[in-house]
Structure formats: structure tokens, C-alpha cells
Design a protein around this motif. Structure first.
Motif, PDB file in Angstrom:
ATOM      1  N   SER A   1     -28.338 -35.095 -18.850  1.00  0.00           N
ATOM      2  CA  SER A   1     -27.656 -34.338 -17.804  1.00  0.00           C
ATOM      3  C   SER A   1     -28.629 -33.947 -16.690  1.00  0.00           C
ATOM      4  O   SER A   1     -29.829 -33.865 -16.881  1.00  0.00           O
ATOM      5  CB  SER A   1     -27.024 -33.078 -18.390  1.00  0.00           C
ATOM      6  N   THR A   2     -28.066 -33.710 -15.523  1.00  0.00           N
ATOM      7  CA  THR A   2     -28.859 -33.318 -14.362  1.00  0.00           C
ATOM      8  C   THR A   2     -29.275 -31.860 -14.498  1.00  0.00           C
ATOM      9  O   THR A   2     -28.430 -31.012 -14.792  1.00  0.00           O
ATOM     10  CB  THR A   2     -28.018 -33.492 -13.080  1.00  0.00           C
ATOM     11  N   PRO A   3     -30.545 -31.542 -14.277  1.00  0.00           N
ATOM     12  CA  PRO A   3     -30.979 -30.152 -14.358  1.00  0.00           C
ATOM     13  C   PRO A   3     -30.233 -29.284 -13.342  1.00  0.00           C
ATOM     14  O   PRO A   3     -29.831 -29.766 -12.268  1.00  0.00           O
ATOM     15  CB  PRO A   3     -32.466 -30.210 -14.025  1.00  0.00           C
ATOM     16  N   GLU A   4     -30.045 -28.032 -13.660  1.00  0.00           N
ATOM     17  CA  GLU A   4     -29.270 -27.128 -12.817  1.00  0.00           C
ATOM     18  C   GLU A   4     -29.882 -26.979 -11.428  1.00  0.00           C
ATOM     19  O   GLU A   4     -29.161 -26.932 -10.428  1.00  0.00           O
ATOM     20  CB  GLU A   4     -29.158 -25.761 -13.492  1.00  0.00           C
ATOM     21  N   SER A   5     -31.204 -26.931 -11.338  1.00  0.00           N
ATOM     22  CA  SER A   5     -31.842 -26.769 -10.031  1.00  0.00           C
ATOM     23  C   SER A   5     -31.592 -27.981  -9.133  1.00  0.00           C
ATOM     24  O   SER A   5     -31.339 -27.841  -7.936  1.00  0.00           O
ATOM     25  CB  SER A   5     -33.341 -26.541 -10.206  1.00  0.00           C
ATOM     26  N   VAL A   6     -31.638 -29.175  -9.710  1.00  0.00           N
ATOM     27  CA  VAL A   6     -31.385 -30.390  -8.941  1.00  0.00           C
ATOM     28  C   VAL A   6     -29.927 -30.431  -8.507  1.00  0.00           C
ATOM     29  O   VAL A   6     -29.610 -30.768  -7.365  1.00  0.00           O
ATOM     30  CB  VAL A   6     -31.748 -31.649  -9.760  1.00  0.00           C
ATOM     31  N   HIS A   7     -29.037 -30.059  -9.409  1.00  0.00           N
ATOM     32  CA  HIS A   7     -27.616 -30.051  -9.089  1.00  0.00           C
ATOM     33  C   HIS A   7     -27.316 -29.063  -7.964  1.00  0.00           C
ATOM     34  O   HIS A   7     -26.559 -29.373  -7.044  1.00  0.00           O
ATOM     35  CB  HIS A   7     -26.802 -29.704 -10.337  1.00  0.00           C
ATOM     36  N   ALA A   8     -27.915 -27.879  -8.020  1.00  0.00           N
ATOM     37  CA  ALA A   8     -27.695 -26.878  -6.980  1.00  0.00           C
ATOM     38  C   ALA A   8     -28.204 -27.382  -5.623  1.00  0.00           C
ATOM     39  O   ALA A   8     -27.567 -27.167  -4.586  1.00  0.00           O
ATOM     40  CB  ALA A   8     -28.384 -25.578  -7.352  1.00  0.00           C
ATOM     41  N   ALA A   9     -29.343 -28.056  -5.617  1.00  0.00           N
ATOM     42  CA  ALA A   9     -29.887 -28.594  -4.371  1.00  0.00           C
ATOM     43  C   ALA A   9     -28.971 -29.681  -3.800  1.00  0.00           C
ATOM     44  O   ALA A   9     -28.754 -29.746  -2.584  1.00  0.00           O
ATOM     45  CB  ALA A   9     -31.289 -29.151  -4.610  1.00  0.00           C
ATOM     46  N   GLU A  10     -28.420 -30.536  -4.669  1.00  0.00           N
ATOM     47  CA  GLU A  10     -27.514 -31.575  -4.205  1.00  0.00           C
ATOM     48  C   GLU A  10     -26.236 -30.975  -3.622  1.00  0.00           C
ATOM     49  O   GLU A  10     -25.737 -31.437  -2.597  1.00  0.00           O
ATOM     50  CB  GLU A  10     -27.172 -32.524  -5.352  1.00  0.00           C
ATOM     51  N   VAL A  11     -25.714 -29.941  -4.275  1.00  0.00           N
ATOM     52  CA  VAL A  11     -24.502 -29.296  -3.777  1.00  0.00           C
ATOM     53  C   VAL A  11     -24.768 -28.647  -2.426  1.00  0.00           C
ATOM     54  O   VAL A  11     -23.953 -28.736  -1.495  1.00  0.00           O
ATOM     55  CB  VAL A  11     -23.978 -28.266  -4.799  1.00  0.00           C
TER      56      VAL A  11
END
Length: 58
Positions: free
Chosen positions: A35-45
Motif C-alpha cells: 500500500s501507498t504510505p499515508e504521507s505520499v498519498h496525502a501529497a498526491e491528493v
């Protein structure tokens, strides 16, 4: 054949329980590792929402 299964149904049940437990455990492990780490996901969003607002402004 069915008489053999009737005599050894407990072993079949134990085998099914072990197979299901291993399958679920492996699925959980792969889900955590893949799964994608939360920090990376937040940056993408944040980047996507910034691009969407820029597109709306033009």
C-alpha cells in the motif's frame, strides 16, 4: 472415497482452517507492504487538488 472422507472429516476441517488463515494472513501482509504510505498519498491528493483548482480558474 466418501467413506474415507467421512472417517477423516476432522483433518479436512483442520486443513481448510489452516488454508484460510494462511490466505488471509498473506493477503494482509501483501496489503500492508504494497500500500501507498499515508504521507505520499496525502501529497498526491494535495497535488491533484491544486491542479484541479488551477484548471477551474482558467
Amino acid at each position: 472415497m466418501f467413506s474415507f472422507i467421512r472417517r477423516h472429516w476432522v483433518l479436512y476441517l483442520v486443513g481448510i482452517v489452516i488454508a484460510v488463515a494462511l490466505g488471509l494472513g498473506l493477503a494482509y501482509f501483501v496489503g500492508i507492504k504494497g500500500s501507498t504510505p499515508e504521507s505520499v498519498h496525502a501529497a498526491e491528493v494535495a497535488a491533484e487538488s491544486g491542479e484541479a483548482s488551477a484548471a477551474d480558474a482558467s
